[in-house]
Design an enzyme around this catalytic site. Structure first.
Site, PDB file in Angstrom:
ATOM      1  N   SER A   1      43.213  47.304  32.031  1.00  0.00           N
ATOM      2  CA  SER A   1      42.767  46.119  32.755  1.00  0.00           C
ATOM      3  C   SER A   1      41.239  46.168  32.878  1.00  0.00           C
ATOM      4  O   SER A   1      40.554  46.239  31.860  1.00  0.00           O
ATOM      5  CB  SER A   1      43.459  46.046  34.105  1.00  0.00           C
ATOM      6  OG  SER A   1      43.289  44.790  34.682  1.00  0.00           O
TER       7      SER A   1
ATOM      8  N   ASP B   1      50.888  38.871  28.613  1.00  0.00           N
ATOM      9  CA  ASP B   1      50.002  39.218  29.725  1.00  0.00           C
ATOM     10  C   ASP B   1      49.402  37.960  30.349  1.00  0.00           C
ATOM     11  O   ASP B   1      48.669  37.219  29.692  1.00  0.00           O
ATOM     12  CB  ASP B   1      48.882  40.129  29.202  1.00  0.00           C
ATOM     13  CG  ASP B   1      48.087  40.792  30.312  1.00  0.00           C
ATOM     14  OD1 ASP B   1      48.074  40.261  31.436  1.00  0.00           O
ATOM     15  OD2 ASP B   1      47.486  41.849  30.049  1.00  0.00           O
TER      16      ASP B   1
ATOM     17  N   HIS C   1      51.104  42.652  31.511  1.00  0.00           N
ATOM     18  CA  HIS C   1      49.888  43.387  31.867  1.00  0.00           C
ATOM     19  C   HIS C   1      50.232  44.854  32.092  1.00  0.00           C
ATOM     20  O   HIS C   1      50.313  45.343  33.222  1.00  0.00           O
ATOM     21  CB  HIS C   1      49.265  42.770  33.118  1.00  0.00           C
ATOM     22  CG  HIS C   1      47.848  43.164  33.343  1.00  0.00           C
ATOM     23  ND1 HIS C   1      46.853  42.945  32.410  1.00  0.00           N
ATOM     24  CD2 HIS C   1      47.229  43.783  34.396  1.00  0.00           C
ATOM     25  CE1 HIS C   1      45.704  43.381  32.887  1.00  0.00           C
ATOM     26  NE2 HIS C   1      45.905  43.915  34.082  1.00  0.00           N
TER      27      HIS C   1
END
Length: 635
Positions: A489, A574, A606
């Site tokens: 991330s 995602d 994600h």
């Protein structure tokens, strides 16, 4: 309650040294099978029924975590759910017979609500619509058949509040969102009394005395100031709030919503924010707070709760011991025991009999004596800021000239904490030192430290990471020719920024669902983040006003600087960091004639939730680091 600060924290999971581990272990740990770090736990997420007669927990079935129920004190268990595509995402007891759980599809984070009886019968999907997302506002503690939830079915950008029947799915709107409300909160009777609003920059808290009145504004602040209601007091008149208004660090205050004034400060810490308040519903007592410095700590206001914690800590010295659940009578408890070297165990504690029973080890195949210690550390950034972090050294190897994996956290407005981390333990077992740092912007260290990250992606935030690498080199711990960077991330962004902005620092890199282009990232955020877009512009950058800054900070525009091997992994579904972020990076490298290893999982979002996908990712990471850092690889 969903507040501005909650949103911020969820966007993306010469030097000084304190507490450097000596690492004087005599023998290196054996090479532990990769699957033992990343397989589904044996049993996890225990929950106790309201009457204290049954336990629910999750355990694998068909490689997916599903819900099981057993009667306390009796053998045997009943499988309640039969999910095959993805793990159950979360669940709880609604009453003594019915459980509620959440599930999405392929990692898209559009969570739907389901209910099922404790014998596995009468399962029902309570919320429908492919693009509809449910959030729980209040489980209505004293109502066996109803809950209050938020649904964005009228408009994907915001949530209306509904009362829902968990048996039939019948919905009744109890809060219509005019478009600017980002969260709802109830009192102890389940009446919506608080609403949080935003205009993109300013946050408002609305209040009403009952459900027949209209909301009026209680307070309005810039998003940089936090005013987060936690609970009403037990008379439903005053509020307990975590706030940093007039302070650098958030503290727990008691607030009068009618007079619109702070009555008193309940607890504040000189170093960190405090936002977790503990209470006993049965005894109607505020029992204490939890705060995180190097580790989690308690401050108790209630003698009974303090004595309970002392008993638990005495039983398990050196471990973090937490109250994970209890029945409504608060005499049957679920206890978790964990550490940096143990994923943890669950225990059942019957206060009426004194019986203390072990329920399960989460990962019994991992031996604590083979795990590495995670030590809190500090170093000084180039501009004088103190950066807190954690250093994990491979067991049984002298802490000199080691290959290193730098592991910046996601968020970025989150933080790393002390405790068991399977990634870190896996990397340490393979012979790597692992450095995690709470760079500026990491939450919990006060407002000034957080605000220091605004429009600093790729700048001072990245410098904090670079300074951590140089500190390890200066200490003689890191082999400067064998330093890697890996993150997910925002950590993936920091990985890409690291190899484009400081290309000579890293031997290789792994980017996991990371941002590569700040312009496309800002244009593809989920619809329910759109109310916060102006705030994102102030925190990250405005695509028009800050075009030069965002271009300089977007790794995709600087791939010509990359010198080291790179491995990228991405989930196709995602919603936070779109697949296009990784696609762009791969395409830009291909144009330079570089064939970058690229793993895409079509049934993930994600991060990889499915066990087999996790195994694939970490197996590739192991080989990649083994090749470029000369670490150990399972044969």
């Amino acid at each position: 309650m969903f507040t501005t600060r909650n949103f911020i924290a969820s966007i993306l999971m010469a030097t000084l040294v304190v507490g450097i581990p000596a690492n004087a272990e005599a023998q290196q740990a054996p090479v532990i099978p990769l699957k033992d770090f990343f397989r589904n736990p044996e049993k996890v997420a225990f929950r106790i029924s309201p009457d204290g007669k049954h336990l629910a927990f999750m355990q694998p079935w068909e490689n997916r975590l599903n819900i099981f129920v057993q009667e306390i004190g009796k053998p045997g268990e009943v499988q309640v759910t039969f999910a095959k595509e993805r793990d159950i995402q979360g669940y709880f007891w609604k009453n003594n017979n019915r459980l509620v759980f959440l599930q999405d599809k392929g990692g898209n984070e559009n969570f739907h609500l389901f209910a099922v009886d404790s014998d596995g019968k009468n399962q029902k999907e309570l919320t429908e619509g492919a693009d509809v997302r449910a959030e729980i506002i209040d489980d209505l503690y004293d109502n066996d058949n109803e809950m209050i939830i938020g649904l964005n079915k009228r408009n994907p950008q915001f949530y209306d509040a509904y009362r829902i029947n968990i048996n039939t799915g019948e919905l009744t709107m109890v809060g219509e969102n005019p478009g600017n409300i980002t969260g709802w909160q109830t009192d102890n009777k389940g009446v919506i009394r608080i609403a949080t609003t935003t205009d993109g920059i300013n946050t408002g808290v609305l209040y009403r005395n009952n459900d027949t009145e209209k909301f009026t504004e209680l307070i309005s602040t810039n998003f940089k100031e936090s005013f987060s209601p936690l609970y009403f007091d037990f008379d439903d008149k005053l509020l307990f709030v975590s706030s940093n208004i007039g302070r650098d660090r958030s503290t727990i205050i008691k607030y009068d919503p009618v007079a619109k004034k702070e009555i008193s400060s309940l607890y504040e810490h000189p170093e960190v924010d405090v936002s977790t308040l503990l209470r006993s519903r049965k005894r109607k007592v505020i029992t204490g707070v939890v705060y995180d410095t190097d580790k989690s700590h308690y401050q108790f206001f209630d003698k009974q709760r303090e004595e309970l914690q002392k008993k638990l800590d005495t039983r398990f010295p050196g471990y973090e011991v937490s109250l994970a659940g209890q029945n409504r009578n608060e005499d049957k408890l679920l206890i978790t025991v964990s550490s940096d070297r143990s994923y943890g165990s669950y225990y059942f504690y019957d206060l009426t009999t004194g019986a203390f029973t072990k329920l399960a080890d989460i990962s019994p195949w991992l031996k604590e004596e083979d795990m590495a210690e995670m030590k809190p550390i500090k170093y000084i950034a180039r501009d004088g800021k103190v950066i807190n972090g954690y250093l994990t050294l491979p067991k049984g190897i002298p802490a000199k000239n080691l290959p290193v994996v730098i592991n910046p956290h996601g968020g970025p407005w989150a933080r790393d904490e002390w405790g068991f981390n399977p990634e870190v333990q896996f990397l340490a077992n393979r012979g790597y030192a692992v450095l995690q740092m709470n760079f500026r912007g990491s939450v919990g260290y006060g407002r000034a430290f957080w605000e220091a990250s605004f429009k600093q992606w790729g700048l001072t935030m990245q410098n904090d990471i670079t300074d951590g690498v140089n500190w390890l080199i200066e200490q003689g711990i890191a082999d400067p020719k064998h330093v890697a960077i890996y993150g997910a991330s925002y950590g993936g962004y920091a990985t890409l920024a690291g190899i484009t902005l400081t290309p000579d620092l890293y031997a290789c890199a792994v980017d996991y669902v990371g941002v590569s282009n700040l312009f496309t990232f800002m244009s593809t955020i989920p619809p329910y983040w759109k109310p916060y877009l102006d705030m994102m512009y102030e925190m990250v950058g405005d695509p028009e006003k800050d075009k030069e800054l965002m271009t300089a900070a977007s790794p995709v525009f600087h791939v010509d600087k990359i010198k080291c091997p790179l491995f990228i992994a991405q989930g196709a579904n995602d919603p936070r960091v779109a697949k296009a972020e990784s696609d762009q990076m791969v395409e830009a490298l291909k144009k330079r004639g570089i064939d970058v290893p690229y793993m895409v999982k079509d049934n993930e979002g994600h991060g990889f939730g499915n066990e087999e996908n996790r195994m694939d990712f970490y197996r590739e990471m192991e080989r990649f680091f083994g090749k470029y850092l000369n670490g150990r690889v399972e044969k």
